[in-house]
Design a protein around this motif. Structure first.
Motif, PDB file in Angstrom:
ATOM      1  N   UNK A  66       0.731  -0.942  -0.183  1.00  0.00           N
ATOM      2  CA  UNK A  66      -0.304  -0.018   0.207  1.00  0.00           C
ATOM      3  C   UNK A  66       1.111   1.017  -0.204  1.00  0.00           C
ATOM      4  N   UNK A  67      -0.243   2.492  -0.503  1.00  0.00           N
ATOM      5  CA  UNK A  67       0.883   3.799  -0.013  1.00  0.00           C
ATOM      6  C   UNK A  67       0.045   4.275   1.397  1.00  0.00           C
ATOM      7  N   UNK A  68       0.843   4.481   1.722  1.00  0.00           N
ATOM      8  CA  UNK A  68       0.181   5.754   2.814  1.00  0.00           C
ATOM      9  C   UNK A  68       0.417   6.551   2.796  1.00  0.00           C
ATOM     10  N   UNK A  69      -1.030   7.954   2.795  1.00  0.00           N
ATOM     11  CA  UNK A  69      -1.150   9.456   2.607  1.00  0.00           C
ATOM     12  C   UNK A  69      -1.486  10.407   3.669  1.00  0.00           C
ATOM     13  N   UNK A 110       4.212   7.339   2.981  1.00  0.00           N
ATOM     14  CA  UNK A 110       5.527   5.849   3.287  1.00  0.00           C
ATOM     15  C   UNK A 110       4.884   5.735   1.552  1.00  0.00           C
ATOM     16  N   UNK A 111       5.591   5.370   0.838  1.00  0.00           N
ATOM     17  CA  UNK A 111       5.726   4.284  -0.546  1.00  0.00           C
ATOM     18  C   UNK A 111       5.151   2.393  -0.082  1.00  0.00           C
ATOM     19  N   UNK A 112       6.730   2.428   0.763  1.00  0.00           N
ATOM     20  CA  UNK A 112       6.639   1.041   1.038  1.00  0.00           C
ATOM     21  C   UNK A 112       5.703   0.628   2.143  1.00  0.00           C
ATOM     22  N   UNK A 113       4.362  -0.103   2.432  1.00  0.00           N
ATOM     23  CA  UNK A 113       4.179  -0.952   3.474  1.00  0.00           C
ATOM     24  C   UNK A 113       4.161  -2.069   3.031  1.00  0.00           C
ATOM     25  N   UNK A 114       3.729  -2.487   4.709  1.00  0.00           N
ATOM     26  CA  UNK A 114       3.329  -3.906   4.714  1.00  0.00           C
ATOM     27  C   UNK A 114       1.968  -4.321   5.183  1.00  0.00           C
ATOM     28  N   UNK A 115       1.302  -5.265   4.581  1.00  0.00           N
ATOM     29  CA  UNK A 115       0.021  -5.930   5.580  1.00  0.00           C
ATOM     30  C   UNK A 115       0.844  -6.234   6.819  1.00  0.00           C
ATOM     31  N   UNK A 163       4.120   1.426   8.508  1.00  0.00           N
ATOM     32  CA  UNK A 163       5.234   1.760   7.222  1.00  0.00           C
ATOM     33  C   UNK A 163       6.395   1.465   7.335  1.00  0.00           C
ATOM     34  N   UNK A 164       6.996   1.378   5.927  1.00  0.00           N
ATOM     35  CA  UNK A 164       8.997   0.580   6.353  1.00  0.00           C
ATOM     36  C   UNK A 164       9.643   1.534   6.354  1.00  0.00           C
ATOM     37  N   UNK A 165       9.573   2.869   5.590  1.00  0.00           N
ATOM     38  CA  UNK A 165      10.333   4.015   5.000  1.00  0.00           C
ATOM     39  C   UNK A 165       9.445   4.890   5.226  1.00  0.00           C
TER      40      UNK A 165
END
Length: 127
Positions: free
Chosen positions: A84-87, A96-101, A111-113
């Motif tokens: 996913x992307x977090x906004x 965040x453009x690097x998320x894990x479910x 959010x990873x980064x």
């Protein structure tokens, strides 16, 4: 009996009391062509109806922008795939453009980064 000078129009209700469809027999004719505005085909946003002289180039549109954005994300993620992307819900800034479910809770992500976010260490958070 109607009072003198009454401007009441005849009823357009059918035998059961519901209103009759525009253009149905026995309904008064509207001053605007009913078939034109009531049953309009197409929409007001059809570009086919606009003459070519009025179709100006949008200075903010870049037909190659999607490809540029995808290349930027691939470079930023370094080959990783994101779930996913977090906004920000208030201003839609990408956080965040690097998320894990989450493994147990499928509606939660981590959010990873993180991007575009700064921690204010001058304020203490209390519980």
């Amino acid at each position: 009996m109607e009072p003198a000078g009454s401007t009441e129009t005849p009823s357009t209700a059918g035998p059961s009391g519901e209103a009759a469809a525009p253009g149905a027999p026995g309904t008064p004719k509207n001053t605007i062509d009913d078939e034109h505005w009531w049953h309009s085909e197409g929409s007001a946003t059809d570009d086919d109806d606009i003459p070519a002289a009025n179709q100006e180039e949008d200075p903010y549109y870049d037909p190659e922008l999607d490809d540029k954005d995808a290349a930027w994300l691939d470079k930023l993620r370094k080959g990783r795939v994101s779930d996913a992307m977090l906004s920000c819900p208030g201003c839609f800034t990408t956080l965040c453009v690097d998320c894990q479910r989450h493994a147990l809770y499928p509606t939660q992500y981590r959010a990873m980064f993180v991007l575009n976010c700064e921690v204010d260490r001058s304020q203490l958070l209390s519980t």
